[in-house]
Design an enzyme around this catalytic site. Structure first.
Site, PDB file in Angstrom:
ATOM      1  N   ILE A 157      19.059  -3.523   1.492  1.00  0.00           N
ATOM      2  CA  ILE A 157      18.777  -4.888   1.054  1.00  0.00           C
ATOM      3  C   ILE A 157      17.977  -4.916  -0.248  1.00  0.00           C
ATOM      4  O   ILE A 157      17.835  -5.977  -0.857  1.00  0.00           O
ATOM      5  CB  ILE A 157      18.046  -5.700   2.136  1.00  0.00           C
ATOM      6  CG1 ILE A 157      16.667  -5.109   2.452  1.00  0.00           C
ATOM      7  CG2 ILE A 157      18.895  -5.807   3.396  1.00  0.00           C
ATOM      8  CD1 ILE A 157      15.808  -6.006   3.342  1.00  0.00           C
ATOM      9  N   THR A 226       2.893  -8.352  11.230  1.00  0.00           N
ATOM     10  CA  THR A 226       2.072  -7.468  12.052  1.00  0.00           C
ATOM     11  C   THR A 226       0.681  -8.051  12.220  1.00  0.00           C
ATOM     12  O   THR A 226       0.118  -8.652  11.291  1.00  0.00           O
ATOM     13  CB  THR A 226       1.959  -6.068  11.425  1.00  0.00           C
ATOM     14  OG1 THR A 226       1.005  -5.297  12.161  1.00  0.00           O
ATOM     15  CG2 THR A 226       1.531  -6.119   9.972  1.00  0.00           C
ATOM     16  N   SER A 261      -3.777  -0.167   5.510  1.00  0.00           N
ATOM     17  CA  SER A 261      -2.909   0.907   5.014  1.00  0.00           C
ATOM     18  C   SER A 261      -1.980   0.309   3.975  1.00  0.00           C
ATOM     19  O   SER A 261      -1.870  -0.917   3.849  1.00  0.00           O
ATOM     20  CB  SER A 261      -2.091   1.533   6.161  1.00  0.00           C
ATOM     21  OG  SER A 261      -1.066   0.652   6.584  1.00  0.00           O
ATOM     22  N   TYR A 263       1.156   0.357   4.202  1.00  0.00           N
ATOM     23  CA  TYR A 263       2.156  -0.370   4.995  1.00  0.00           C
ATOM     24  C   TYR A 263       1.666  -1.783   5.310  1.00  0.00           C
ATOM     25  O   TYR A 263       2.383  -2.773   5.086  1.00  0.00           O
ATOM     26  CB  TYR A 263       2.443   0.380   6.298  1.00  0.00           C
ATOM     27  CG  TYR A 263       2.941  -0.522   7.395  1.00  0.00           C
ATOM     28  CD1 TYR A 263       4.242  -1.032   7.376  1.00  0.00           C
ATOM     29  CD2 TYR A 263       2.111  -0.889   8.458  1.00  0.00           C
ATOM     30  CE1 TYR A 263       4.689  -1.887   8.376  1.00  0.00           C
ATOM     31  CE2 TYR A 263       2.556  -1.727   9.460  1.00  0.00           C
ATOM     32  CZ  TYR A 263       3.835  -2.234   9.420  1.00  0.00           C
ATOM     33  OH  TYR A 263       4.280  -3.083  10.410  1.00  0.00           O
ATOM     34  N   HIS A 264       0.438  -1.898   5.844  1.00  0.00           N
ATOM     35  CA  HIS A 264      -0.077  -3.219   6.198  1.00  0.00           C
ATOM     36  C   HIS A 264      -0.204  -4.110   4.963  1.00  0.00           C
ATOM     37  O   HIS A 264       0.036  -5.323   5.034  1.00  0.00           O
ATOM     38  CB  HIS A 264      -1.428  -3.083   6.903  1.00  0.00           C
ATOM     39  CG  HIS A 264      -1.333  -2.494   8.277  1.00  0.00           C
ATOM     40  ND1 HIS A 264      -1.678  -1.189   8.550  1.00  0.00           N
ATOM     41  CD2 HIS A 264      -0.909  -3.021   9.454  1.00  0.00           C
ATOM     42  CE1 HIS A 264      -1.493  -0.949   9.837  1.00  0.00           C
ATOM     43  NE2 HIS A 264      -1.014  -2.030  10.404  1.00  0.00           N
ATOM     44  N   LYS A 267       2.996  -5.820   4.196  1.00  0.00           N
ATOM     45  CA  LYS A 267       3.219  -6.976   5.065  1.00  0.00           C
ATOM     46  C   LYS A 267       2.447  -8.196   4.574  1.00  0.00           C
ATOM     47  O   LYS A 267       2.931  -9.333   4.659  1.00  0.00           O
ATOM     48  CB  LYS A 267       2.803  -6.625   6.497  1.00  0.00           C
ATOM     49  CG  LYS A 267       3.695  -5.602   7.176  1.00  0.00           C
ATOM     50  CD  LYS A 267       5.065  -6.183   7.497  1.00  0.00           C
ATOM     51  CE  LYS A 267       5.833  -5.321   8.463  1.00  0.00           C
ATOM     52  NZ  LYS A 267       7.132  -5.894   8.853  1.00  0.00           N
TER      53      LYS A 267
END
Length: 475
Positions: A157, A226, A261, A263-264, A267
């Site tokens: 995507i 999250t 992190s 990753y977070h 988000k």
């Protein structure tokens, strides 16, 4: 069939269950997998050569073996026509279970996935506790058992042309977006994985937002967020928004974010981008801030071994309760990071699929950015360890625990009280963590314990030691 990530083919083809029947479905621009999957930050990680390769996009159905079963009534009764749901990341842990659940509920489902999660396992020398079938075998088996087709689009995507073709072909009423790199430890391995995580997650979500604006203005985005966006503040965590009075004035504002992190952080960026496009373009979106998921079985994945879901137990992708159950099954001490007071929201994977269905059936209004905190119970790491120890002893397992130096940068003892009422009010019927569920999960881990690689149990990724040099994680 040649491996999907190395085959050269038109950008869209139709795949039937007959191995001798692969016909062009449509033509479009081809693109490089090196660009889509590795991009410049992961050059050499995902592919060993530098030759440009062409990505494949599939629409996959299986030749029916039995007559199609009478359709069930969809949760959404606003129209007799089944609603069309695009599940991005539908080959993954939450995505696969959700795709099957929605298909069983008579939604017309397509999966969009670049299959890179399977490639991560090869990169890092990891393997699911459960053997999982290929996505094509999974979909074919589902068709054979239920008579229901799930379409498949294989591609990234982050390539907007691929995504645009998928949108125009399938015309979704709702998009469920699981298609992101989901591991905090993976994002902290090294610079290249941190860059990949943020690029993959943020750009992918931006492309989804532009696709909805361009090709499906009424389409409802259900995005997996999250609870980690909030961090561990010393006040109650609200569902997305908080009303503040400051210097005599009051306003309702987005709840403060304290990501822990790369990753977070990706988000958090997603949430800001979605909120902005709802305001600016009138997009309708629901952000499901999910807690830590446990379990592996749903009604649909239990129908056949080829429908079985993955279960990660390693220190990179495994979640706390799943990891503890596997550790108990193989006689490894439960790995409690630091003081073990880290408290989070948890939910059964059966509730994940239920929450997504509820969000689809009760869509946001045009221009509305809703936030639901998606979990059912709160536990500390120490509480989980005690529950697993108790359940394991009843099964004759000698469960011990060990304190491991915390590889993360986080509070190990803290206040934590997060609200989670909105999904309950819409009809969520939670599966709470019971002794019977723990027994089932432990027995499941024992069943497959011969597949456990104990070298993958201990953490090897350090938040403080992350560097610029690409790190090899293979055994």
């Amino acid at each position: 069939m040649a491996h999907l990530l190395s085959a050269s083919c038109p950008s869209v083809i139709s795949l039937s269950s007959s191995k001798n029947s692969v016909k062009p479905f449509g033509l479009g621009k081809t693109f490089s997998n090196a660009q889509l999957l590795s991009r410049s930050s992961l050059k050499g990680l995902l592919f060993q050569d530098k030759k440009p390769r062409r990505s494949c996009v599939f629409r996959a159905t299986a030749v029916p073996i039995t007559q199609q079963a009478p359709p069930e009534t969809s949760t959404d009764n606003s129209s007799s026509k089944p609603k069309r749901v695009m599940v991005i990341g539908g080959d993954g842990y939450c995505g696969w279970a959700t795709a099957l659940h929605l298909s069983k509920k008579n939604y017309e489902v397509c999966i969009v996935d670049n299959l890179v999660r399977r490639l991560f396992d090869h990169q890092l020398g990891l393997e699911s506790l459960t053997p999982i079938a290929s996505i094509h075998d999974r979909i074919s088996r589902w068709k054979a058992l239920t008579g229901k087709s799930i379409e498949l689009y294989v591609g990234d995507i982050c390539d907007f042309e691929f995504l645009a073709e998928s949108f125009k072909s399938f015309e979704p009423d709702s998009v469920v977006h699981f298609g992101e790199q989901r591991s905090a430890p993976y994002s902290m391995i090294d610079r290249s994985r941190a860059v990949f995580t943020q690029h993959n997650n943020v750009i992918g979500t931006l492309n989804v937002l532009f696709a909805i604006k361009e090709f499906g203005e009424e389409c409802h985005l259900v995005k997996l967020g999250t609870m980690g966006e909030y961090g561990t503040p010393n006040i109650d965590i609200e569902e997305g928004y908080i009303t503040i009075t400051h210097n005599g004035r009051t306003d309702t504002l987005p709840y403060p974010k304290q990501a822990s992190s790369f990753y977070h952080l990706s988000k958090v960026h997603d949430s800001h981008n979605i909120a902005f496009t709802c305001k600016a373009w009138g997009i309708r979106a629901t952000d499901l801030n999910q807690g830590v998921v446990y379990g592996v079985k749903t009604d649909e994945t239990e129908m056949h071994e080829e429908l079985r879901n993955r279960l990660d137990y390693d220190a990179v992708f495994g979640t706390a309760l799943n990891r503890f159950c596997v550790q108990a099954a193989v006689g490894h001490p439960l790995t409690v990071y630091g003081k073990g007071g880290q408290t989070r929201g948890y939910l059964d994977i059966r509730d994940t699929v239920q929450c997504v269905e509820i969000a689809i059936a009760n869509p946001a209004k045009a221009g509305e950015f809703r936030v639901f905190n998606q979990f059912t119970e709160q536990f500390s790491v120490n509480e989980l360890a005690s529950l697993v120890t108790k359940a394991g002893s009843k099964l004759g397992l000698d469960v011990k625990k060990m304190t491991v130096p915390n590889p993360r940068v986080e509070a190990e003892e803290h206040y934590y009280n997060a609200k989670h009422t909105k999904l309950m009010e819409l009809g969520l019927e939670p599966h709470y963590l019971s002794e019977s569920l723990l027994d089932s999960l432990l027995n499941f881990a024992v069943q497959f314990k011969d597949r456990v690689d104990t070298k993958q149990i201990m953490p090897s990724v350090s938040w403080k030691k992350i560097g610029v040099k690409t790190k090899s994680m293979t055994a």
